[in-house]
Design a protein around this motif. Sequence first.
Motif, PDB file in Angstrom:
ATOM      1  N   THR A 147     101.304  14.883  72.675  1.00 48.09           N
ATOM      2  CA  THR A 147     102.201  14.977  73.815  1.00 48.09           C
ATOM      3  C   THR A 147     103.634  14.825  73.343  1.00 48.09           C
ATOM      4  O   THR A 147     103.962  13.886  72.611  1.00 48.09           O
ATOM      5  N   GLN A 148     104.473  15.764  73.754  1.00 43.96           N
ATOM      6  CA  GLN A 148     105.896  15.729  73.435  1.00 43.96           C
ATOM      7  C   GLN A 148     106.679  16.105  74.690  1.00 43.96           C
ATOM      8  O   GLN A 148     106.528  17.203  75.221  1.00 43.96           O
ATOM      9  N   VAL A 149     107.470  15.149  75.186  1.00 44.39           N
ATOM     10  CA  VAL A 149     108.281  15.367  76.390  1.00 44.39           C
ATOM     11  C   VAL A 149     107.387  15.892  77.526  1.00 44.39           C
ATOM     12  O   VAL A 149     107.641  16.955  78.109  1.00 44.39           O
ATOM     13  N   ASN A 150     106.315  15.149  77.789  1.00 45.76           N
ATOM     14  CA  ASN A 150     105.392  15.462  78.888  1.00 45.76           C
ATOM     15  C   ASN A 150     104.687  16.814  78.726  1.00 45.76           C
ATOM     16  O   ASN A 150     104.182  17.382  79.697  1.00 45.76           O
ATOM     17  N   LYS A 151     104.654  17.339  77.508  1.00 45.06           N
ATOM     18  CA  LYS A 151     103.970  18.594  77.236  1.00 45.06           C
ATOM     19  C   LYS A 151     102.796  18.337  76.309  1.00 45.06           C
ATOM     20  O   LYS A 151     102.966  17.819  75.206  1.00 45.06           O
ATOM     21  N   LEU A 152     101.588  18.687  76.757  1.00 45.46           N
ATOM     22  CA  LEU A 152     100.379  18.465  75.969  1.00 45.46           C
ATOM     23  C   LEU A 152     100.030  19.739  75.217  1.00 45.46           C
ATOM     24  O   LEU A 152      99.899  20.811  75.811  1.00 45.46           O
ATOM     25  N   GLU A 153      99.880  19.632  73.883  1.00 50.41           N
ATOM     26  CA  GLU A 153      99.590  20.787  73.037  1.00 50.41           C
ATOM     27  C   GLU A 153      98.299  20.555  72.250  1.00 50.41           C
ATOM     28  O   GLU A 153      97.980  19.432  71.866  1.00 50.41           O
ATOM     29  N   PHE A 154      97.577  21.657  71.998  1.00 51.31           N
ATOM     30  CA  PHE A 154      96.333  21.609  71.242  1.00 51.31           C
ATOM     31  C   PHE A 154      96.366  22.634  70.121  1.00 51.31           C
ATOM     32  O   PHE A 154      97.130  23.597  70.169  1.00 51.31           O
ATOM     33  N   GLU A 155      95.485  22.435  69.142  1.00 46.65           N
ATOM     34  CA  GLU A 155      95.227  23.450  68.138  1.00 46.65           C
ATOM     35  C   GLU A 155      93.936  24.178  68.511  1.00 46.65           C
ATOM     36  O   GLU A 155      93.391  23.985  69.597  1.00 46.65           O
ATOM     37  N   LYS A 156      93.421  25.008  67.591  1.00 44.61           N
ATOM     38  CA  LYS A 156      92.240  25.812  67.890  1.00 44.61           C
ATOM     39  C   LYS A 156      90.966  24.984  68.029  1.00 44.61           C
ATOM     40  O   LYS A 156      89.986  25.440  68.596  1.00 44.61           O
ATOM     41  N   GLY A 157      90.975  23.777  67.466  1.00 42.63           N
ATOM     42  CA  GLY A 157      89.803  22.928  67.588  1.00 42.63           C
ATOM     43  C   GLY A 157      88.863  23.037  66.405  1.00 42.63           C
ATOM     44  O   GLY A 157      88.986  23.920  65.547  1.00 42.63           O
ATOM     45  N   ILE A 158      87.896  22.123  66.366  1.00 44.53           N
ATOM     46  CA  ILE A 158      86.893  22.079  65.301  1.00 44.53           C
ATOM     47  C   ILE A 158      85.515  22.197  65.948  1.00 44.53           C
ATOM     48  O   ILE A 158      85.180  21.445  66.866  1.00 44.53           O
ATOM     49  N   PHE A 159      84.726  23.136  65.466  1.00 45.01           N
ATOM     50  CA  PHE A 159      83.363  23.310  65.958  1.00 45.01           C
ATOM     51  C   PHE A 159      82.434  22.505  65.042  1.00 45.01           C
ATOM     52  O   PHE A 159      82.298  22.810  63.861  1.00 45.01           O
ATOM     53  N   LEU A 160      81.805  21.461  65.582  1.00 46.23           N
ATOM     54  CA  LEU A 160      80.881  20.622  64.822  1.00 46.23           C
ATOM     55  C   LEU A 160      79.454  21.067  65.126  1.00 46.23           C
ATOM     56  O   LEU A 160      79.005  21.023  66.276  1.00 46.23           O
ATOM     57  N   ILE A 161      78.743  21.501  64.101  1.00 44.23           N
ATOM     58  CA  ILE A 161      77.360  21.959  64.241  1.00 44.23           C
ATOM     59  C   ILE A 161      76.447  21.060  63.414  1.00 44.23           C
ATOM     60  O   ILE A 161      76.719  20.792  62.243  1.00 44.23           O
ATOM     61  N   LEU A 162      75.363  20.615  64.027  1.00 48.12           N
ATOM     62  CA  LEU A 162      74.387  19.773  63.338  1.00 48.12           C
ATOM     63  C   LEU A 162      73.214  20.630  62.893  1.00 48.12           C
ATOM     64  O   LEU A 162      72.452  21.141  63.717  1.00 48.12           O
ATOM     65  N   LYS A 163      73.078  20.804  61.596  1.00 47.56           N
ATOM     66  CA  LYS A 163      72.042  21.682  61.053  1.00 47.56           C
ATOM     67  C   LYS A 163      70.657  21.074  61.206  1.00 47.56           C
ATOM     68  O   LYS A 163      69.673  21.782  61.268  1.00 47.56           O
ATOM     69  N   GLY A 164      70.566  19.753  61.261  1.00 49.07           N
ATOM     70  CA  GLY A 164      69.272  19.103  61.354  1.00 49.07           C
ATOM     71  C   GLY A 164      68.671  19.092  62.727  1.00 49.07           C
ATOM     72  O   GLY A 164      67.611  18.527  62.938  1.00 49.07           O
ATOM     73  N   SER A 165      69.317  19.747  63.701  1.00 48.98           N
ATOM     74  CA  SER A 165      68.808  19.708  65.072  1.00 48.98           C
ATOM     75  C   SER A 165      67.893  20.886  65.396  1.00 48.98           C
ATOM     76  O   SER A 165      67.540  21.098  66.536  1.00 48.98           O
ATOM     77  N   LYS A 166      67.519  21.676  64.397  1.00 55.60           N
ATOM     78  CA  LYS A 166      66.664  22.828  64.661  1.00 55.60           C
ATOM     79  C   LYS A 166      65.260  22.387  65.084  1.00 55.60           C
ATOM     80  O   LYS A 166      64.735  21.388  64.625  1.00 55.60           O
ATOM     81  N   SER A 167      64.666  23.185  65.971  1.00 53.81           N
ATOM     82  CA  SER A 167      63.317  22.930  66.449  1.00 53.81           C
ATOM     83  C   SER A 167      62.362  23.940  65.829  1.00 53.81           C
ATOM     84  O   SER A 167      62.745  25.063  65.520  1.00 53.81           O
ATOM     85  N   LYS A 168      61.106  23.539  65.670  1.00 54.49           N
ATOM     86  CA  LYS A 168      60.117  24.449  65.101  1.00 54.49           C
ATOM     87  C   LYS A 168      59.935  25.684  65.973  1.00 54.49           C
ATOM     88  O   LYS A 168      59.609  26.756  65.481  1.00 54.49           O
ATOM     89  N   ASN A 169      60.109  25.518  67.287  1.00 51.26           N
ATOM     90  CA  ASN A 169      59.866  26.614  68.208  1.00 51.26           C
ATOM     91  C   ASN A 169      61.128  27.404  68.545  1.00 51.26           C
ATOM     92  O   ASN A 169      61.116  28.235  69.441  1.00 51.26           O
ATOM     93  N   ARG A 170      62.221  27.121  67.849  1.00 52.09           N
ATOM     94  CA  ARG A 170      63.473  27.820  68.107  1.00 52.09           C
ATOM     95  C   ARG A 170      64.104  28.202  66.770  1.00 52.09           C
ATOM     96  O   ARG A 170      64.518  27.337  66.019  1.00 52.09           O
ATOM     97  N   THR A 171      64.154  29.474  66.481  1.00 54.83           N
ATOM     98  CA  THR A 171      64.726  29.923  65.220  1.00 54.83           C
ATOM     99  C   THR A 171      65.666  31.093  65.473  1.00 54.83           C
ATOM    100  O   THR A 171      65.453  31.910  66.375  1.00 54.83           O
ATOM    101  N   VAL A 172      66.708  31.184  64.651  1.00 59.05           N
ATOM    102  CA  VAL A 172      67.655  32.297  64.701  1.00 59.05           C
ATOM    103  C   VAL A 172      67.520  33.081  63.408  1.00 59.05           C
ATOM    104  O   VAL A 172      67.645  32.523  62.317  1.00 59.05           O
ATOM    105  N   VAL A 173      67.251  34.376  63.512  1.00 61.74           N
ATOM    106  CA  VAL A 173      67.057  35.236  62.350  1.00 61.74           C
ATOM    107  C   VAL A 173      68.136  36.314  62.371  1.00 61.74           C
ATOM    108  O   VAL A 173      68.348  36.981  63.393  1.00 61.74           O
ATOM    109  N   GLN A 174      68.834  36.485  61.232  1.00 62.91           N
ATOM    110  CA  GLN A 174      69.834  37.535  61.100  1.00 62.91           C
ATOM    111  C   GLN A 174      69.337  38.581  60.119  1.00 62.91           C
ATOM    112  O   GLN A 174      68.882  38.259  59.020  1.00 62.91           O
ATOM    113  N   GLN A 175      69.424  39.836  60.531  1.00 64.49           N
ATOM    114  CA  GLN A 175      68.961  40.929  59.704  1.00 64.49           C
ATOM    115  C   GLN A 175      70.073  41.365  58.738  1.00 64.49           C
ATOM    116  O   GLN A 175      71.244  41.413  59.108  1.00 64.49           O
TER     117      GLN A 175
END
Length: 284
Positions: A147-175
């Motif tokens: 915050t600067q002079v009552n103005k709130l600014e953001f950046e693009k952000g960080i996407f946090l992905i947990l690789k260990g959360s995969k389920s046996k019945n849910r898979t993503v396959v890329q060709q």
Amino acid sequence: MPGSKSDQCERSSGAGSPTQSCVYKLPKRNLSLSDAGTYYCAVATYVTQTERIVQPDLLVTAELGDDVTLQCFYPRDQTSYLSWYKQTVGQNPELISSSYKHSQDVLFYNGFKDSPRFTVHGGEGRNHLTISNLQPSDSAMYYCGRTQVNKLEFEKGIFLILKGSKSKNRTVVQQPVSEPVQPGDSVTLQCTIDTETCAGEHSVYWFRRGSGESSPGVIYTHGNSSDQCERSSGAGSPTQSCVYKLPKRNLSPTDSGTYYCAVATCGEILFGNGTKLELGKQHC
């Protein structure tokens, strides 16, 4: 004497902070014996602060139970208050913390107020968020704000992905890309997810990691993509197969890299194995 010679410098950015290489020349013509001697080059320079918030990592992947620190740097002379926000896919942003830049006290809000897993480390232009003992619910976008002079600014952000959360019945396959591609060609990247039926919407993200880049960056989001899924029921539980496509037209060498598909569904984010896109030489 030469004055400002910033026009003789070339900037380059790599995995770390942007750098620049500068070459200065002193021409000596019609030399005489009086020109003999040792010549020294002295460069007067100064360091300028960034004028905006910097979150160097656009994507962070970690395992369940790990500790992770999300980095945020801010301009010290142009900032009053700092904050962190979390946005889970499909939900509104939640305020995690706020602090005054000259104070060591950090205020936490909502469900983060009583959670010892979230800590903020500030001071000297830093406002880093550490999350310990990662849980599936921690998969989200994290935004550092100032915050600067009552103005709130953001950046693009960080996407946090947990690789260990995969389920046996849910898979993503890329060709893989079946044929070689050259500059000017078009190609459609594709990923397929087979999953048990679950209530609620899901979203799809595409990431690209180019040559020499430390982490992939978000390049495209599908939003709610449940209309691209076909449900099928057999002897077991109902399942659905979803196919998501990313068209790439008029390819150039800058499009080379590895493309990843991530699907947020059933309360977790599934990460694909990646599709490598290499461009050959241009057609004759």
